[in-house]
Scaffold this motif. Structure first.
Motif, PDB file in Angstrom:
ATOM      1  N   ASN A 139       0.808  -1.222   0.000  1.00 31.47           N
ATOM      2  CA  ASN A 139       0.000   0.000   0.000  1.00 31.47           C
ATOM      3  C   ASN A 139       0.841   1.274   0.000  1.00 31.47           C
ATOM      4  O   ASN A 139       0.312   2.374   0.194  1.00 31.47           O
ATOM      5  N   ASN A 140       2.132   1.105  -0.192  1.00 30.29           N
ATOM      6  CA  ASN A 140       3.031   2.254  -0.241  1.00 30.29           C
ATOM      7  C   ASN A 140       2.986   3.113   1.031  1.00 30.29           C
ATOM      8  O   ASN A 140       2.883   4.335   0.981  1.00 30.29           O
ATOM      9  N   VAL A 141       3.027   2.447   2.158  1.00 31.68           N
ATOM     10  CA  VAL A 141       3.011   3.131   3.465  1.00 31.68           C
ATOM     11  C   VAL A 141       4.395   2.997   4.094  1.00 31.68           C
ATOM     12  O   VAL A 141       4.981   1.913   4.097  1.00 31.68           O
ATOM     13  N   ALA A 142       4.908   4.100   4.628  1.00 29.98           N
ATOM     14  CA  ALA A 142       6.207   4.052   5.315  1.00 29.98           C
ATOM     15  C   ALA A 142       6.006   3.660   6.777  1.00 29.98           C
ATOM     16  O   ALA A 142       5.028   4.070   7.412  1.00 29.98           O
ATOM     17  N   LEU A 143       6.924   2.845   7.285  1.00 29.33           N
ATOM     18  CA  LEU A 143       6.857   2.435   8.687  1.00 29.33           C
ATOM     19  C   LEU A 143       7.696   3.394   9.516  1.00 29.33           C
ATOM     20  O   LEU A 143       8.850   3.666   9.182  1.00 29.33           O
ATOM     21  N   GLU A 144       7.107   3.875  10.582  1.00 33.23           N
ATOM     22  CA  GLU A 144       7.802   4.875  11.392  1.00 33.23           C
ATOM     23  C   GLU A 144       8.775   4.252  12.392  1.00 33.23           C
ATOM     24  O   GLU A 144       8.440   3.313  13.107  1.00 33.23           O
ATOM     25  N   ILE A 145       9.961   4.812  12.428  1.00 37.28           N
ATOM     26  CA  ILE A 145      10.892   4.542  13.528  1.00 37.28           C
ATOM     27  C   ILE A 145      10.775   5.767  14.421  1.00 37.28           C
ATOM     28  O   ILE A 145      11.193   6.862  14.060  1.00 37.28           O
ATOM     29  N   ASN A 146      10.135   5.576  15.566  1.00 42.73           N
ATOM     30  CA  ASN A 146       9.748   6.701  16.418  1.00 42.73           C
ATOM     31  C   ASN A 146      10.900   7.087  17.351  1.00 42.73           C
ATOM     32  O   ASN A 146      11.353   6.270  18.141  1.00 42.73           O
ATOM     33  N   ALA A 147      11.347   8.327  17.245  1.00 47.70           N
ATOM     34  CA  ALA A 147      12.509   8.765  18.023  1.00 47.70           C
ATOM     35  C   ALA A 147      12.127   9.101  19.458  1.00 47.70           C
ATOM     36  O   ALA A 147      12.991   9.344  20.296  1.00 47.70           O
ATOM     37  N   SER A 148      10.833   9.098  19.762  1.00 46.24           N
ATOM     38  CA  SER A 148      10.440   9.434  21.108  1.00 46.24           C
ATOM     39  C   SER A 148      10.265   8.192  21.982  1.00 46.24           C
ATOM     40  O   SER A 148      10.790   8.136  23.082  1.00 46.24           O
ATOM     41  N   HIS A 149       9.584   7.146  21.480  1.00 45.23           N
ATOM     42  CA  HIS A 149       9.518   5.957  22.334  1.00 45.23           C
ATOM     43  C   HIS A 149      10.221   4.718  21.807  1.00 45.23           C
ATOM     44  O   HIS A 149      10.069   3.621  22.359  1.00 45.23           O
ATOM     45  N   GLY A 150      11.003   4.847  20.754  1.00 44.77           N
ATOM     46  CA  GLY A 150      11.894   3.743  20.377  1.00 44.77           C
ATOM     47  C   GLY A 150      11.250   2.555  19.678  1.00 44.77           C
ATOM     48  O   GLY A 150      11.855   1.504  19.575  1.00 44.77           O
ATOM     49  N   PHE A 151      10.014   2.695  19.179  1.00 46.30           N
ATOM     50  CA  PHE A 151       9.425   1.657  18.328  1.00 46.30           C
ATOM     51  C   PHE A 151       9.442   2.176  16.904  1.00 46.30           C
ATOM     52  O   PHE A 151       9.182   3.334  16.694  1.00 46.30           O
ATOM     53  N   MET A 152       9.735   1.399  15.885  1.00 45.10           N
ATOM     54  CA  MET A 152       9.978  -0.007  15.865  1.00 45.10           C
ATOM     55  C   MET A 152      11.332  -0.331  16.519  1.00 45.10           C
ATOM     56  O   MET A 152      12.232   0.480  16.489  1.00 45.10           O
ATOM     57  N   THR A 153      11.455  -1.561  16.946  1.00 52.17           N
ATOM     58  CA  THR A 153      12.726  -2.008  17.501  1.00 52.17           C
ATOM     59  C   THR A 153      13.673  -2.400  16.363  1.00 52.17           C
ATOM     60  O   THR A 153      13.235  -2.563  15.219  1.00 52.17           O
TER      61      THR A 153
END
Ligand SMILES: [Zn+2]
Ligand SMILES: [Zn+2]
Length: 249
Positions: free
Chosen positions: A179-193
């Motif tokens: 679906n052309n969606v980017a997966l977030e690497i969240n700099a605030s709570h560290g997910f995705m691992t």
């Protein structure tokens, strides 16, 4: 190694952030970003979701700031919530066009579509740690709900996959690619691992590193996300807010 030029995930006082839209924009300019998205929590977030009645006011503020500054582009976005096992999110159909960018993530304290959805999405996930729920079945239900949402709506970014509920990261990554969606690497709570990122990378997913800033001082603070991306060995051109990605397309 990574030069990140866009922050696609920031909150303001329209949900439970501490600053105004202008404060976030000024902070982004001070850090030399070329683009920022204002992405307050979706309407069904209990207590602090943004209000449908604020859409017009937010759009006016953003248009004004886009005219005022030539060195930055400001997007009106939202961090929508998953509200049903069938993949519904908390943006009524007629408001989908009100946004330049739609992010979606799983959050608790959200008003679900129905009581059944409340039980599966929030009740069973809440009980999961007690070990009395069929974990694998629940994990598949979580994954299926999120993947359905990705195919039903024009979502560009899935925020913090794996935070708050367990998911099948490989299946979700496949759906994101499709679906052309980017997966977030969240700099605030560290997910995705790091582990999730590596699996998603094998499936060919693209990523985005976001601050998820809830105060202006945190806008453009990508450090923790950069560390995760670096540990997983993500090449810069697979990160959609990097300078290298923009060069690549
Ligand atoms: Zn979130
Ligand atoms: Zn957020």
């Amino acid at each position: 190694m990574y030069k990140l030029v866009i922050d696609y995930h920031t909150h303001t006082r329209y949900s439970h952030g501490k600053g105004s839209i202008q404060d976030n924009v000024e902070a982004a300019r001070a850090k030399g970003l070329s683009k920022i998205a204002i992405t307050d929590h979706g309407f069904n977030h209990i207590g602090f979701g943004m209000s449908i009645s604020d859409i017009g006011k937010m759009r006016d503020e953003i248009s004004y700031l886009n005219q005022k500054y030539s060195d930055i582009e400001i997007l009106m976005g939202i961090e929508a919530n998953l509200i049903s096992v069938d993949g519904e999110i908390d943006i009524p159909e007629k408001y989908l066009d009100a946004f330049d960018i739609i992010l979606m993530g799983f959050h608790k304290a959200v008003k679900p579509a129905t009581l059944r959805d409340a039980w599966i999405l929030f009740g069973r996930n809440g009980l999961d740690k007690l070990g009395i729920i069929n974990h694998e079945k629940l994990r598949q239900a979580n994954t299926s709900a999120l993947t359905k949402a990705l195919s039903r709506y024009p979502i560009q970014i899935l925020t913090h996959p794996g935070a708050k509920i367990d998911i099948d990261s490989r299946a979700l990554a496949k759906a994101a690619v499709k679906n052309n969606v980017a997966l977030e690497i969240n700099a605030s709570h560290g997910f995705m691992t790091v582990e999730y990122v590596k699996i998603a990378m094998e499936e060919g997913a693209n990523f985005v590193i976001c601050s998820d800033a809830h105060s202006p001082g945190k806008v453009g603070d990508f450090e923790k996300g950069i560390q995760i991306a670096r540990s997983a060995g993500v090449p810069p051109h697979r990160i959609i807010n990097s300078y290298e990605y923009a060069e690549h397309i």
